[in-house]
Design a protein around this motif. Structure first.
Motif, PDB file in Angstrom:
ATOM      1  N   ALA A 424       0.853  -1.193   0.000  1.00  0.00           N
ATOM      2  CA  ALA A 424       0.000   0.000   0.000  1.00  0.00           C
ATOM      3  C   ALA A 424       0.883   1.235   0.000  1.00  0.00           C
ATOM      4  O   ALA A 424       2.076   1.172   0.317  1.00  0.00           O
ATOM      5  CB  ALA A 424      -0.921   0.012   1.215  1.00  0.00           C
ATOM      6  N   ALA A 425       0.276   2.356  -0.342  1.00  0.00           N
ATOM      7  CA  ALA A 425       0.987   3.631  -0.232  1.00  0.00           C
ATOM      8  C   ALA A 425       1.316   3.899   1.235  1.00  0.00           C
ATOM      9  O   ALA A 425       0.586   3.488   2.139  1.00  0.00           O
ATOM     10  CB  ALA A 425       0.142   4.756  -0.808  1.00  0.00           C
ATOM     11  N   LEU A 475       4.723  -3.908   2.809  1.00  0.00           N
ATOM     12  CA  LEU A 475       5.591  -3.073   1.970  1.00  0.00           C
ATOM     13  C   LEU A 475       4.832  -1.809   1.600  1.00  0.00           C
ATOM     14  O   LEU A 475       3.668  -1.879   1.209  1.00  0.00           O
ATOM     15  CB  LEU A 475       5.991  -3.831   0.698  1.00  0.00           C
ATOM     16  N   THR A 476       5.483  -0.669   1.744  1.00  0.00           N
ATOM     17  CA  THR A 476       4.849   0.594   1.356  1.00  0.00           C
ATOM     18  C   THR A 476       5.686   1.282   0.277  1.00  0.00           C
ATOM     19  O   THR A 476       6.875   1.011   0.111  1.00  0.00           O
ATOM     20  CB  THR A 476       4.684   1.545   2.556  1.00  0.00           C
ATOM     21  N   TYR A 477       5.025   2.141  -0.459  1.00  0.00           N
ATOM     22  CA  TYR A 477       5.694   2.925  -1.488  1.00  0.00           C
ATOM     23  C   TYR A 477       5.116   4.336  -1.414  1.00  0.00           C
ATOM     24  O   TYR A 477       4.109   4.579  -0.732  1.00  0.00           O
ATOM     25  CB  TYR A 477       5.483   2.306  -2.868  1.00  0.00           C
ATOM     26  N   GLU A 478       5.738   5.288  -2.115  1.00  0.00           N
ATOM     27  CA  GLU A 478       5.259   6.665  -2.031  1.00  0.00           C
ATOM     28  C   GLU A 478       4.377   7.032  -3.216  1.00  0.00           C
ATOM     29  O   GLU A 478       3.201   7.361  -3.039  1.00  0.00           O
ATOM     30  CB  GLU A 478       6.426   7.643  -1.919  1.00  0.00           C
ATOM     31  N   TRP A 479       4.909   6.957  -4.445  1.00  0.00           N
ATOM     32  CA  TRP A 479       4.124   7.441  -5.589  1.00  0.00           C
ATOM     33  C   TRP A 479       3.930   6.384  -6.680  1.00  0.00           C
ATOM     34  O   TRP A 479       2.841   6.245  -7.210  1.00  0.00           O
ATOM     35  CB  TRP A 479       4.770   8.695  -6.206  1.00  0.00           C
ATOM     36  N   GLU A 480       4.948   5.661  -7.037  1.00  0.00           N
ATOM     37  CA  GLU A 480       4.808   4.661  -8.093  1.00  0.00           C
ATOM     38  C   GLU A 480       5.610   3.415  -7.744  1.00  0.00           C
ATOM     39  O   GLU A 480       6.661   3.492  -7.099  1.00  0.00           O
ATOM     40  CB  GLU A 480       5.276   5.212  -9.448  1.00  0.00           C
ATOM     41  N   LEU A 481       5.081   2.264  -8.212  1.00  0.00           N
ATOM     42  CA  LEU A 481       5.740   0.988  -7.957  1.00  0.00           C
ATOM     43  C   LEU A 481       5.393   0.047  -9.108  1.00  0.00           C
ATOM     44  O   LEU A 481       4.227  -0.072  -9.491  1.00  0.00           O
ATOM     45  CB  LEU A 481       5.249   0.398  -6.628  1.00  0.00           C
ATOM     46  N   THR A 482       6.388  -0.593  -9.650  1.00  0.00           N
ATOM     47  CA  THR A 482       6.165  -1.586 -10.701  1.00  0.00           C
ATOM     48  C   THR A 482       6.470  -2.966 -10.143  1.00  0.00           C
ATOM     49  O   THR A 482       7.542  -3.193  -9.571  1.00  0.00           O
ATOM     50  CB  THR A 482       7.040  -1.306 -11.930  1.00  0.00           C
ATOM     51  N   LEU A 483       5.511  -3.885 -10.316  1.00  0.00           N
ATOM     52  CA  LEU A 483       5.648  -5.231  -9.774  1.00  0.00           C
ATOM     53  C   LEU A 483       5.731  -6.241 -10.907  1.00  0.00           C
ATOM     54  O   LEU A 483       5.128  -6.059 -11.974  1.00  0.00           O
ATOM     55  CB  LEU A 483       4.444  -5.572  -8.889  1.00  0.00           C
ATOM     56  N   ASP A 484       6.464  -7.319 -10.648  1.00  0.00           N
ATOM     57  CA  ASP A 484       6.506  -8.457 -11.550  1.00  0.00           C
ATOM     58  C   ASP A 484       5.678  -9.560 -10.908  1.00  0.00           C
ATOM     59  O   ASP A 484       6.055 -10.121  -9.877  1.00  0.00           O
ATOM     60  CB  ASP A 484       7.947  -8.918 -11.750  1.00  0.00           C
ATOM     61  N   VAL A 485       4.529  -9.865 -11.512  1.00  0.00           N
ATOM     62  CA  VAL A 485       3.639 -10.897 -10.988  1.00  0.00           C
ATOM     63  C   VAL A 485       3.666 -12.064 -11.964  1.00  0.00           C
ATOM     64  O   VAL A 485       2.962 -12.066 -12.971  1.00  0.00           O
ATOM     65  CB  VAL A 485       2.206 -10.361 -10.787  1.00  0.00           C
ATOM     66  N   GLY A 487       5.952 -12.859 -14.129  1.00  0.00           N
ATOM     67  CA  GLY A 487       6.376 -12.421 -15.452  1.00  0.00           C
ATOM     68  C   GLY A 487       5.488 -11.371 -16.068  1.00  0.00           C
ATOM     69  O   GLY A 487       5.696 -10.981 -17.227  1.00  0.00           O
ATOM     70  N   ARG A 488       4.531 -10.891 -15.311  1.00  0.00           N
ATOM     71  CA  ARG A 488       3.577  -9.911 -15.836  1.00  0.00           C
ATOM     72  C   ARG A 488       3.803  -8.558 -15.154  1.00  0.00           C
ATOM     73  O   ARG A 488       3.886  -8.488 -13.921  1.00  0.00           O
ATOM     74  CB  ARG A 488       2.167 -10.404 -15.569  1.00  0.00           C
ATOM     75  N   GLU A 489       3.872  -7.495 -15.930  1.00  0.00           N
ATOM     76  CA  GLU A 489       4.070  -6.158 -15.366  1.00  0.00           C
ATOM     77  C   GLU A 489       2.752  -5.613 -14.821  1.00  0.00           C
ATOM     78  O   GLU A 489       1.730  -5.596 -15.514  1.00  0.00           O
ATOM     79  CB  GLU A 489       4.610  -5.200 -16.425  1.00  0.00           C
ATOM     80  N   VAL A 490       2.811  -5.165 -13.566  1.00  0.00           N
ATOM     81  CA  VAL A 490       1.666  -4.517 -12.926  1.00  0.00           C
ATOM     82  C   VAL A 490       2.158  -3.198 -12.342  1.00  0.00           C
ATOM     83  O   VAL A 490       3.113  -3.179 -11.552  1.00  0.00           O
ATOM     84  CB  VAL A 490       1.051  -5.398 -11.820  1.00  0.00           C
ATOM     85  N   ARG A 491       1.507  -2.102 -12.729  1.00  0.00           N
ATOM     86  CA  ARG A 491       1.921  -0.775 -12.263  1.00  0.00           C
ATOM     87  C   ARG A 491       0.961  -0.297 -11.168  1.00  0.00           C
ATOM     88  O   ARG A 491      -0.269  -0.340 -11.344  1.00  0.00           O
ATOM     89  CB  ARG A 491       1.939   0.216 -13.423  1.00  0.00           C
ATOM     90  N   VAL A 492       1.520   0.164 -10.069  1.00  0.00           N
ATOM     91  CA  VAL A 492       0.740   0.687  -8.947  1.00  0.00           C
ATOM     92  C   VAL A 492       1.094   2.164  -8.789  1.00  0.00           C
ATOM     93  O   VAL A 492       2.280   2.521  -8.718  1.00  0.00           O
ATOM     94  CB  VAL A 492       1.042  -0.080  -7.647  1.00  0.00           C
ATOM     95  N   MET A 493       0.061   3.021  -8.749  1.00  0.00           N
ATOM     96  CA  MET A 493       0.299   4.467  -8.673  1.00  0.00           C
ATOM     97  C   MET A 493      -0.575   5.086  -7.587  1.00  0.00           C
ATOM     98  O   MET A 493      -1.789   4.821  -7.532  1.00  0.00           O
ATOM     99  CB  MET A 493      -0.020   5.126 -10.018  1.00  0.00           C
ATOM    100  N   ASN A 494       0.017   5.898  -6.774  1.00  0.00           N
ATOM    101  CA  ASN A 494      -0.722   6.674  -5.770  1.00  0.00           C
ATOM    102  C   ASN A 494      -1.096   8.011  -6.388  1.00  0.00           C
ATOM    103  O   ASN A 494      -0.237   8.852  -6.642  1.00  0.00           O
ATOM    104  CB  ASN A 494       0.132   6.871  -4.520  1.00  0.00           C
ATOM    105  N   LEU A 495      -2.395   8.207  -6.625  1.00  0.00           N
ATOM    106  CA  LEU A 495      -2.875   9.448  -7.231  1.00  0.00           C
ATOM    107  C   LEU A 495      -3.546  10.362  -6.209  1.00  0.00           C
ATOM    108  O   LEU A 495      -4.133  11.377  -6.585  1.00  0.00           O
ATOM    109  CB  LEU A 495      -3.852   9.127  -8.372  1.00  0.00           C
ATOM    110  N   GLY A 496      -3.474   9.995  -4.924  1.00  0.00           N
ATOM    111  CA  GLY A 496      -4.077  10.815  -3.883  1.00  0.00           C
ATOM    112  C   GLY A 496      -3.127  11.905  -3.412  1.00  0.00           C
ATOM    113  O   GLY A 496      -2.059  12.096  -4.002  1.00  0.00           O
TER     114      GLY A 496
END
Length: 643
Positions: A424-425, A475-485, A487-496
């Motif tokens: 999560a963010a 696990l936390t992140y601030e603004w953007e995080l790219t995950l490998d699931v 072999g698949r790319e998943v992008r996580v973005m905090n837009l708040g």
């Protein structure tokens, strides 16, 4: 003397304590039988046991039962009026008691078949999310009597013990409107022990004819409350005298004193400061009660199985709720359950998208998968995870992204395996640490909230807030995080911040699917708990810019970029309405009365304009716009929603 009942291989045995050892009385005799013979014979029996050559048992090695494991009757009295005043205050009511409390020593009957020993585990009452303890002392009747004076009643007390009145507060509140006394809220368990202490041994603690025993209650080593027993407004003699009117009291009848003020959880509840509340009892909590002269109890709370549900009867006098239909167009059938929205991507939908009816998602890679959000309660989350099992057995869950801190997206986290990494963010994790405890939402189902009661029952009555232990992100992140699931790319973005202090979206680029969390409500009204609203409008633009063609909202049916544009239009409309009203010099309350929802009036939960207009007014004029807490805003929404 201090008397005990303890378990042996041949059944229960009675004994008297001497130098930290149990000296057994004659076998096959119960403590009820002994006390029924009167104080003199009880003393003589004890002296004989102490002088006997019979083998003794170390007190520390004995399994103590309640001194009287099955009393003929148990009456719990309410002798401490400050306890009642504190309970009223906790419920947000004036501390003033009705005249009857000063005229009658109140009591109710508890359940003799659920007596627990001083160190026994205690199971939470089935279906309860608000489990509580109450530190009391109890007086036990020796030889019986009838129509006793208060003085005679005191003479009929053969001994005293610690009394813990375990209480399911939510069940108790649910039963209160019946106005026929205590029921399932109070019959889960009553603890007695560890000893039955005779009155002569407690004489050094008497002050002005009353026992002045210091008491302390702890949960997990933390002191919850302390006090003294001589604060009783009604004496044991008075309440026993009252109970004996026209009634034969029997040897072993138990009379609880009522709660020593401060020595339970509910008295520390504050609707205005819920974060200060120590929390209701949960599985694994240890409750320790100490009473000067009477000893100590120490018990572990255990979870219970879910109760068998009963079908409510039809109430012909109840107002029929207005039908709730989410009329938004959908790319897929808007039905409860799992829907494939792209190759290896699924959405879990819960119509109608109102409070608590949120969506979630599953993204599968090669031998791994990622979950987007859990649900509002444990049964809902378990249903979803079971439905996903055919996929996750082949592609085990390795990650879970929590889009924001609200409970309808986090409460099911504990059902995820420990190996699943929750992400999560950072601001979401911070908010989760300070969220209202999940079980407090039970208030919407059981508390009397005045005219708004019906609104809260309709919106939240279907959920089960018991047993939830909030699991925070790993696990936390601030603004953007790219995950490998897998072999698949998943992008996580905090837009708040927007809906909350942080709002994440999850983008699966190879299928054009976007999980928008609560940045997107489709067919139902968004709610701006945090803002600023301009940031939410900008977040809408960023979601459109991802190029995703299939959008899974936090609430409502599957949509496309037009669904995002609709939410953007609503937020822009709110800003325009608020800014125009403010420019005309209208106060927030005046602007709320005059607001025009236009085309958005048909969206579900349109009353959320209360919060959204308030948020914009706070942005425009924080000085003169009064600061309102969440409970006040919820009550205002309820009033508008019922009008």
């Amino acid at each position: 003397m201090r008397w005990v009942t303890y378990a042996t291989d041949n059944g229960d045995r009675v004994g008297v304590i001497g130098e930290d050892r149990i000296h057994p009385a004659a076998s096959h005799v119960s403590l009820i039988e002994l006390i029924g013979r009167g104080a003199e014979e009880l003393r003589a029996t004890g002296e004989a046991a102490l002088a006997s050559a019979a083998q003794t048992v170390p007190l520390t090695e004995a399994r103590l039962r309640a001194p009287i494991p099955r009393p003929p009757s148990v009456r719990d009295c309410l002798c401490f009026l400050d306890h009642m005043r504190n309970c009223l205050q906790a419920a947000g009511q004036p501390r003033t008691l009705k005249d009857a409390w000063y005229q009658i020593p109140a009591f109710y009957f508890a359940c003799p078949s659920t007596i627990a020993g001083p160190y026994d585990d205690v199971t939470i009452s089935p279906g309860s999310a608000w489990f509580d303890f109450e530190l009391e002392i109890a007086a036990v009747i020796g030889p019986g009597g009838r129509d006793l004076t208060p003085e005679q009643a005191e003479e009929h007390i053969i001994g005293y013990t610690i009394y813990n009145d375990w209480s399911a507060r939510d069940l108790q509140m649910r039963e209160t409107p019946l106005a026929i006394g205590q029921a399932k809220g109070k019959d889960g368990a009553t603890t007695l022990g560890p000893y039955l202490v005779t009155p002569d041994e407690l004489e050094p603690y008497r002050r002005d004819g009353r026992l002045a025993l210091r008491v302390e209650a702890k949960v997990n080593g933390r002191t919850i409350g302390s006090g003294r027993t001589d604060a009783m407004d009604w004496s044991f003699g008075e309440v026993i005298s009252y109970a004996s009117r026209g009634v034969d009291l029997l040897p072993g009848d138990v009379f609880g004193s009522g709660t020593v003020p401060g020595c339970c959880l509910i008295e520390h509840l504050s609707l205005t400061d819920p974060a200060a509340f120590p929390g209701w009892l949960r599985d694994g909590d240890v409750v320790e009660l100490t009473v000067e002269g009477l000893g100590r109890t120490r018990q572990t709370v255990r979870a219970s199985a879910a109760p068998y549900l009963l079908t409510p009867r039809h109430n012909p006098d109840r107002r029929t709720p207005r039908p709730r239909v989410n009329r938004a167009p959908s790319k897929l059938p808007y039905t409860r359950g799992l829907h494939e929205v792209g190759a290896g991507v699924w959405a879990w939908l819960l119509p109608d998208g109102g409070y608590g009816w949120s969506n979630a998602g599953l993204i599968a890679g090669e031998g791994a998968s990622l979950l987007v959000d859990t649900l509002f309660d444990l049964p809902l989350t378990a249903e979803m995870l079971d439905a996903m099992r055919g996929i996750t057995d082949r592609h085990p869950l390795t990650h879970a992204v929590i889009t924001h801190s609200n409970g309808d997206h986090t409460h099911g986290n504990q059902l995820l395996d420990e190996e699943v990494q929750i992400i999560a963010a950072e601001a979401t994790c911070t908010e989760m640490r300070h969220e209202m405890p999940p079980e407090m939402l039970t208030a919407t189902q059981v508390a009397d909230m005045g005219p708004a009661t019906g609104y809260f029952r309709e919106r939240f009555g279907a959920f089960d807030f018991s047993g939830i232990r909030l699991r925070l992100p790993d696990l936390t992140y601030e603004w953007e995080l790219t995950l490998d699931v897998g072999g698949r790319e998943v992008r996580v973005m905090n837009l708040g911040p927007a809906h909350t202090g942080a709002d994440s979206v999850v983008h699966v680029p190879d299928t054009g699917v976007l999980f928008a969390g609560d940045l997107l409500f489709v067919g139902c009204t968004p709610i701006v708990w945090s803002g600023p609203i301009a940031n939410w409008i900008a977040a809408c633009d960023k979601m459109i810019d991802t190029g995703a063609s299939t959008i899974v909202p936090g609430h409502g049916p599957i949509t496309d970029p037009d669904g995002i544009r609709a939410v953007r239009g609503y937020l822009t409309h709110v800003v325009a309405q608020a800014d125009a009203a403010h420019a005309r010099g209208l106060s927030y309350s005046e602007a709320l009365a005059a607001v025009d929802l236009d085309e958005y009036v048909t969206w579900l939960d349109a009353e959320r304009i209360v919060v959204n207009l308030y948020r914009r007014y706070r942005e425009l004029d924080p000085t003169t716009t009064p600061q309102l807490d969440q409970m006040t805003l919820m009550a205002m929404m309820a009033e508008r929603g019922l009008s």
